[in-house]
Design a protein around this motif. Sequence first.
Motif, PDB file in Angstrom:
ATOM      1  N   LYS A 181       0.820  -1.219   0.000  1.00 36.80           N
ATOM      2  CA  LYS A 181       0.000   0.000   0.000  1.00 36.80           C
ATOM      3  C   LYS A 181       0.854   1.270   0.000  1.00 36.80           C
ATOM      4  N   GLU A 182       2.077   1.155   0.466  1.00 33.43           N
ATOM      5  CA  GLU A 182       3.011   2.287   0.456  1.00 33.43           C
ATOM      6  C   GLU A 182       4.058   2.043  -0.635  1.00 33.43           C
ATOM      7  N   TYR A 183       4.588   3.113  -1.185  1.00 36.60           N
ATOM      8  CA  TYR A 183       5.567   2.982  -2.264  1.00 36.60           C
ATOM      9  C   TYR A 183       6.581   4.119  -2.160  1.00 36.60           C
ATOM     10  N   GLY A 184       7.654   4.000  -2.934  1.00 34.74           N
ATOM     11  CA  GLY A 184       8.700   5.028  -2.922  1.00 34.74           C
ATOM     12  C   GLY A 184       8.789   5.745  -4.256  1.00 34.74           C
ATOM     13  N   GLU A 185       9.036   7.035  -4.211  1.00 34.43           N
ATOM     14  CA  GLU A 185       9.265   7.804  -5.444  1.00 34.43           C
ATOM     15  C   GLU A 185      10.601   7.381  -6.065  1.00 34.43           C
TER      16      GLU A 185
ATOM     17  N   TRP B  85      11.218  -0.494   4.794  1.00 30.54           N
ATOM     18  CA  TRP B  85       9.970   0.193   4.454  1.00 30.54           C
ATOM     19  C   TRP B  85       8.957  -0.784   3.844  1.00 30.54           C
ATOM     20  N   HIS B  86       9.455  -1.728   3.087  1.00 26.88           N
ATOM     21  CA  HIS B  86       8.556  -2.726   2.520  1.00 26.88           C
ATOM     22  C   HIS B  86       8.171  -3.770   3.566  1.00 26.88           C
TER      23      HIS B  86
ATOM     24  N   GLN C 133       5.171  -3.216   5.930  1.00 26.39           N
ATOM     25  CA  GLN C 133       3.797  -3.289   5.423  1.00 26.39           C
ATOM     26  C   GLN C 133       3.172  -4.666   5.609  1.00 26.39           C
TER      27      GLN C 133
END
Length: 615
Positions: A524-528, A577-578, A581
Amino acid sequence: MRPKHLHCQLRGLAILAFACLSLHASEPDHWITPAEASHFQTTPDPETSLAYLRRLAQAAPQRLQLETIGRSPEGRPMVVAIASRDGVFDPETARARHLPVVLIQGGIHPGEIEGADAGLMLLRDFALQGRQRHLADHLVLVYLPVFSVDGLANSSPWHRINQNGPQTQGFRGQSQYLNLNRDYIKADAPEMRDWLRLWNHWRPDEFVDIHTTDGADYPYDLTWYTEDPHKLDPAVDQWQQTLMHQLLPAYQADGHLASPYLEFRDGRDPSKGIENFGSGPRFSTGYAALQNRPGLLVETHMLKPYGVRVKAVYDLVAELLGQINRHPEALLAATTRADADTVATSDQTDHPIPLTFKLDPVPTRHEFRAYAWTLSASAISGQSWIHYDRSRQRTLSIPDWNRLLPDISVTEPAAYVIPAPWTVIIDRIKAHGLRYQKLPQATTLTAQSYQLSDPVWASHPFEGHLMLTRFAQSRQPRTVRLPPGSIVVPMNQRAARVAMALLEPQAPDSLLHWGYLNAIFEAKEYGEPRVLEQLAQDMLIKDPDMKAAFDHKLASDPAFAADPQARLQYFFDRSPWHAAQGVGAYPVLRLDAAELARLQAQPQPATEPRSSGHT
């Protein structure tokens, strides 16, 4: 004309002539069933069948009662007929009097409707004390003539291209286009939810599901299937084998030809042998096996005249009930033992339970009575085209791969835990009547969990689902805080195998495989990209092994090397960060006995009992 063929033809004519007459010439004409009245050219619609049953029940209320178990999506009543010699019309009384319960259903595929018409005739001949007046002397019969009532109402002469009559046939799917005989474990259809309430209310000791086959042409007017011994408790398997050894000779002495279910390895060349069709929890008999019950699948042969097929079902069901009537205590002992065995194995932490099965690589031999056939080349399909010659019969010894062996097995946990937000799972636990404990307050526990990765989905829908076809998994401990309303499903219950079929990821019809939990694979979260560029640079500097692995993937995977986003995602997927989740974290937890005991020792747990009633 060869003598063998002449005998077969005369047998068929005799059965058809018998079936086309009322079985009770002494009864008034108004007790002739609708199918009999048409000389088996037609089959009645749901309303006509129900009207006949209501008249029958009114005429013999001490022997026959009707019960509505629910309504179809189009609003039609789903009705079972309960037959009992002594007026036993509820499961509690049946159990108190030690009477086995036999559940028989027809019309789950309502183009295959012999079970309904044979059922009306059998129930009449029992209720009006005709030739089947002893049908339920020492048992209680629960007969569901038409399971898919909406499918039967959707009748057409164009539904069963492979079939010889009746003039119109119901549709294979119900009104939501679901195949009920793929729905037992996932229980999507409203009709199946009603059926499960019926099952849990009566807890039948024997189950029969009546169909019409497709496929090859052959002399048999009926084939049958029972579940492999590896899928059954030994007590149930032994009872079932004894039943079939007694039932089949008696049935064939009535003039029928019967065979085990014929699933040919190659429909264009029957000599290559037969194999197990792979029944599992989505199918009727596969589900019955999970419930520790013997199940008999009946398949009449689609090319025999409809009257012959109805008579074949009538005689088989009558003979089966006669066998059970003669020794009711044997069936009750088998199912009671099986339930006790299932509860007892919950204490054996090293006891593996098979989830999937594979064909035994060593075949036996099957004596197959066949019509002669020839093959011709087809310019349309480019394949060979089989042609049967019914004027010539022969008996072949062909390979038989019906035996199964356990494949994937897992040890049984003491209990499963399902967090409260996962209502789609909890809803199925309730639908199947499984016993569970609801946690009244937030609880922290450590349990075994599955971590899943590398999912692959089917490319086309099946029964309204894009199924998860394969994935990787590992098991690891996880500490979680469960919100109030989470449930604990203990395995010391008779239907524990149903829980495993639903909740173990690798089970062939698990809720995971059916695609109900697809969201767990979605980040649900991602990185630029600009941020991930820096993340990748930092990770490569800090971790030489990662750099080596990344360089290897670039060199060995051209598609990966050509995809900038995939190259950046490679590093994000391996970052904290991954991981935070929880992608791929399977929500269902496995409790060991110690953790279950701690949970059960908490003060005043709220327990929701299994539903025992139905509409």
